[in-house]
Enzyme design. Sequence first.
Site, mmCIF file in Angstrom:
data_model
loop_
_atom_site.group_PDB
_atom_site.id
_atom_site.type_symbol
_atom_site.label_atom_id
_atom_site.label_comp_id
_atom_site.label_asym_id
_atom_site.label_seq_id
_atom_site.Cartn_x
_atom_site.Cartn_y
_atom_site.Cartn_z
ATOM 1 N N GLY A 60 10.133 -12.561 -62.907
ATOM 2 C CA GLY A 60 9.727 -11.880 -61.702
ATOM 3 C C GLY A 60 8.139 -11.570 -61.339
ATOM 4 C CB CYS A 87 9.348 -13.596 -67.941
ATOM 5 S SG CYS A 87 7.432 -13.954 -67.630
ATOM 6 C CE1 TYR A 88 8.925 -6.519 -63.485
ATOM 7 C CE2 TYR A 88 11.172 -6.857 -63.489
ATOM 8 C CZ TYR A 88 10.104 -5.887 -63.237
ATOM 9 O OH TYR A 88 10.380 -4.774 -62.607
ATOM 10 C CG HIS A 176 10.207 -18.983 -68.132
ATOM 11 N ND1 HIS A 176 11.165 -18.097 -67.190
ATOM 12 C CD2 HIS A 176 8.948 -18.329 -67.824
ATOM 13 C CE1 HIS A 176 10.071 -17.313 -66.512
ATOM 14 N NE2 HIS A 176 8.923 -17.476 -66.794
ATOM 15 C CD GLU A 178 14.266 -19.596 -67.589
ATOM 16 O OE1 GLU A 178 14.213 -19.353 -68.886
ATOM 17 O OE2 GLU A 178 13.669 -18.833 -66.914
ATOM 18 C CB SER A 230 29.223 -34.527 -44.329
ATOM 19 O OG SER A 230 29.131 -34.352 -45.603
ATOM 20 C CB VAL A 233 29.985 -35.228 -53.720
ATOM 21 C CG1 VAL A 233 28.787 -34.531 -54.204
ATOM 22 C CG2 VAL A 233 30.981 -35.398 -54.819
ATOM 23 C CG ASP A 234 28.462 -30.616 -52.096
ATOM 24 O OD1 ASP A 234 28.883 -31.011 -53.416
ATOM 25 O OD2 ASP A 234 27.350 -30.299 -51.936
ATOM 26 C CB SER A 235 32.209 -31.747 -47.009
ATOM 27 O OG SER A 235 31.639 -33.029 -46.664
ATOM 28 C CE LYS A 372 25.583 -32.615 -54.161
ATOM 29 N NZ LYS A 372 25.314 -32.291 -52.907
HETATM 30 N N1 GLN Z 1 5.026 -10.414 -63.398
HETATM 31 C C1 GLN Z 1 4.863 -10.543 -64.709
HETATM 32 C C2 GLN Z 1 3.647 -10.976 -65.467
HETATM 33 O O1 GLN Z 1 2.981 -11.366 -64.879
HETATM 34 C C3 GLN Z 1 6.279 -11.171 -65.279
HETATM 35 C C4 GLN Z 1 5.932 -12.486 -64.741
HETATM 36 C C5 GLN Z 1 7.224 -13.378 -64.961
HETATM 37 O O2 GLN Z 1 8.353 -12.921 -64.957
HETATM 38 N N2 GLN Z 1 7.153 -14.784 -64.816
HETATM 39 O O3 GLN Z 1 3.612 -10.956 -66.851
#
Ligand code: GLN
Length: 516
Positions: A60, A87-88, A176, A178, A230, A233-235, A372
Amino acid sequence: MASRPSVLVVDFGGQYAHLIARRLRGLGVFSVLASASWGLRGVEGEASGLDLRGIVLSGGPASVWEAGHDGIAEWAIGMGVPVLGICYGHQLLAKVLGGRVGRAPRGEFGPTTVEVLDEDVILRGAPPRIRVWMSHNDAVLEAPPGSRVLARSPGSPVAAFEYRLGGTVVHGVQWHPEVTHSEYGLELLRNWASQTGALGTWSPGDIVGELVDHVRREVPPGERAVAAVSGGVDSTVAAVIASKALGDRLTPVFIDHGLHPEGEVERALRLLRASGLDPVVVDASREFLEALRGVRDPEEKRRVVGRLYGEVLAREARRLGARYLVQGTIYPDVIESGARPGADVIKTHHNVGGLPRDLGLNVVEPLRWLYKDEVRVIASRLGLPRELLEKQPVPGPGLAVRVEGEVTPEKLRILRRADRIVREVIESHGLQRGLWQYFAVLTASKATGVKGDRRSYGYVVAVRVVESREAMTANIAKLPWSVLEEIASRITGEIPEVTRVVYDITPKPPATIEWE
Ligand code: GLN
């Protein structure tokens, strides 16, 4: 969806919260998002409806000493299920467990090398150094008392940690996992998820029966429903599921809004019929063009199309005696339409946010929890035509959002020709595989050209070709120059009103895939 083992991903406004849920689902772990902006109560409420097996706190933009999210982290730690901070989320967990978070010795953005110090659960089998994707200014400077530091990087003295006490198992990573650019990312998530007991318990192909039951429960006996189809695929999947549930109490309705790419209406109807649906076709193209006259703002165009679409649908439903509406809304539509309080409305999707709330129809959305690619898995499980699965997405408002500014019959005619050329050239070279979307946009710019020694002043057409896996992010396709040249020469040669063709070289983010 409630009764299966689930992981709750708490979104602190990070860009990748969806990706976390997507990756976990790909590992067979059903995952649901909750926004931290709902507050502790809202997050708790969401969790209480789940068979909760783990919690992930996302990244975040805030710093942990700004926003008052400590309560959510404390709640997560107290739930007795494995918790992962990213991260955050990593910083927040470290803080509430008594560690020290501050400005990082240096910010780290993009590819970063992390040194693995301790293989513990989440880094089991990881190489000593991994290249990962980071984006942060703050860092965990001292790990919480009683925890183990698992990794470090130049800007993160505690790039990963593990904390265990009684039934509490908390992990945090500064990077990250992900994001596909992170080495060992999927393995890390799998390692973490292996502690939840939910690994491999979710498969979208297995839930057809559950979705059919959902529709059956929502539409009481004796009631009729329409399904807005439409040809996408979804509808189509939503309507096929609803027709399994309701039989001839369901009528699929296809509205021709006059904003389809060339040949699309015929193709959509052919695919719908091949999927076992027999839609009522409503030609409302005049009404749509009329309503769009003089409208220039993209969001306004989406609203106009959405409102009218809803009205035409409601009219048709009344005629058919239906009080229920089945829609192919999927999870990102729900989240992006602002159903997640506090989130920015990225675009008003015509089938969610743009649809008037006062249609007088009860809305049934069997796919509202699904991504999706999960819908595609279900489609193939249902035996729907391959062509449908491989079809590129067309936005709900069709070409209205690919004509910049006001939509007129002339502009639609020019765009349809240009768009057909883009498709023909790409397909004639067999390049469509691996592409998510390829289409033309009629820009609001005009430019000077010279055709046959005569000055001409005409439209600028933009060509947009992207690769993507789930439309959350997209890369531009690096088409061969010769193919781009062929597109440009055919468009300018065959369409007198166009003098110039440009190639859009912007990925998403920062751009969106569509122009408006
Ligand atoms: N804001 C926090 C930072 O700058 C976390 C950043 C993030 O979650 N990408 O370290």
